[in-house]
Write an enzyme that holds these catalytic residues in place. Sequence first.
Site, PDB file in Angstrom:
ATOM      1  N   GLY A   1      -8.950  -4.290   0.597  1.00 45.00           N
ATOM      2  CA  GLY A   1      -8.522  -5.465  -0.155  1.00 45.00           C
ATOM      3  C   GLY A   1      -7.604  -6.393   0.606  1.00 45.00           C
TER       4      GLY A   1
ATOM      5  N   GLY B   1       0.812  -1.207   0.000  1.00 42.71           N
ATOM      6  CA  GLY B   1       0.000   0.000   0.000  1.00 42.71           C
ATOM      7  C   GLY B   1       0.843   1.253   0.000  1.00 42.71           C
ATOM      8  N   ILE B   2       0.374   2.252   0.726  1.00 44.34           N
ATOM      9  CA  ILE B   2       1.063   3.532   0.812  1.00 44.34           C
ATOM     10  C   ILE B   2       1.371   3.819   2.275  1.00 44.34           C
ATOM     11  CG2 ILE B   2      -1.091   4.847   0.992  1.00 44.34           C
ATOM     12  CD1 ILE B   2       0.228   7.074  -0.630  1.00 44.34           C
TER      13      ILE B   2
ATOM     14  N   GLU C   1      -3.325  -3.648  -5.357  1.00 42.12           N
ATOM     15  CA  GLU C   1      -4.504  -2.783  -5.308  1.00 42.12           C
ATOM     16  C   GLU C   1      -4.122  -1.333  -5.610  1.00 42.12           C
ATOM     17  OE1 GLU C   1      -6.810  -1.398  -1.408  1.00 42.12           O
ATOM     18  OE2 GLU C   1      -7.097  -3.513  -1.882  1.00 42.12           O
TER      19      GLU C   1
ATOM     20  N   ALA D   1       4.505   4.631   5.579  1.00 40.72           N
ATOM     21  CA  ALA D   1       5.862   4.431   6.070  1.00 40.72           C
ATOM     22  C   ALA D   1       6.327   2.980   5.958  1.00 40.72           C
ATOM     23  CB  ALA D   1       5.957   4.908   7.520  1.00 40.72           C
ATOM     24  N   ILE D   2       5.469   2.028   6.327  1.00 40.43           N
ATOM     25  CA  ILE D   2       5.911   0.629   6.313  1.00 40.43           C
ATOM     26  C   ILE D   2       6.148   0.125   4.890  1.00 40.43           C
ATOM     27  CG2 ILE D   2       5.207  -1.750   6.840  1.00 40.43           C
ATOM     28  CD1 ILE D   2       4.043  -0.709   9.469  1.00 40.43           C
TER      29      ILE D   2
END
Length: 428
Positions: free
Chosen positions: A331, A210-211, A233, A213-214
């Site tokens: 998702g 995803g988007i 996704e 920091a991690i």
Amino acid sequence: MSVTVCKTALEAVSIIEDNEYIWTHSMAATPRVLFSALATHAKKRNNLTLMQLHTERGEVLADESLTPHLRHRCYFTSASTRPLIAQGKADYVPIFLSELPKLFRSKEQPIDTAIIQVSPPDQHGMCTMGVSVEATNSACQMAKKIIAHINPKMPRTHGDAFIAYDRFHSVYWQEDELPQHPKAHLDEVTKAIGENVAALIKDGDCLQMGIGAIPDAVLACLKDRKDLGIHTEMFSDGVLELIEAGAINNKLKKVHPGKIVTGFAAGTQKLYDFVDDNPQVAFLDIEYVNDTSIIRRNDNVAAINSALQVDITGQVCADSIGTSIYSGVGGQMDFIRAANLSKGGKAVIALPSTAKRGELSRIVATLDSGAGVVTTRAHVHYIVTEYGVANLRGKSLQERAQALIAIAHPDFRAELAEQAKKLWHINC
């Protein structure tokens, strides 16, 4: 059908009538120019329902003065809709993201009007949905009317993003900057999580992330990998550095080899420039992108997701903090299940060990009352914190508790062990 070219955004949205179900383009394609106009128009209308995923810069429609006229129906929440849901002034609908287009196409959820933001028409009369196809593709297929903000700043994208100009009922042209999401600051905790997750990623893996920091921390550790692919996704700027480093080439993928497959993208202008008219990036309908049977056809799928809380049996809460809705089902399960079914696949839930500046453990004996279980204990595979990796697949409750307590923050391990014995009759 003739298209009405409007001089103002207010004129464009004026075709919306009482009692309508309205779908709005979401994420970085949120049509904020139309939102401002809709905020004015809605005060003259009654019983409007605005359906949405995460919307960017949508505060104007969260104003209390609109509550008697417009109600939000959220399949994923955002900063502007969370307070409304908490007050009972908006609705949250938990649903797998892959299922949302089916809800529209089956007409279980009717759509009267779709409001969207698109790139200008090309020489063939085709606009595109730009950086966000997600469920908007299906919504536009089913909507009785489509109102489009045509934005010259919106990238022209490929895949399922194309939509004919003559499908629109009204259009309004205005240049507007897309929302910018600079790469997150990586602190020591985030860097450690990134390193622990990256240790699980092998050459040739097909990534979903995803988007934030991690994901950025994980991607920063993968520049020495080879032949990585992307079927996700969404993606952001962290992917670009791996493409530049030669780590991502998508050549080993079995589904759309050579292409990045995504439903939407959000990031900096560098990202938007990268996807502009780039046939190597396929923005596809989210019913397809997140279809478990499609994803699993790729070997070595590595699904990297996050969570708000994990209990010592492996239940993953990702959409709420207790009874307070924070995000959505999204998702996560689509990809967790697909990764587990993929040959050589791995499903990862990565999270910091604590919250509230170390005051609370995110690994808990039992989830908070009302917490939403997004990934069940039967689906969970890897849990990762800054303290290590817990592989829970095929493990008993006792083995899970031991593994999770070992990667909890040291300040909470003794307490978790006591609670495990008291509540679960587990010795750790």
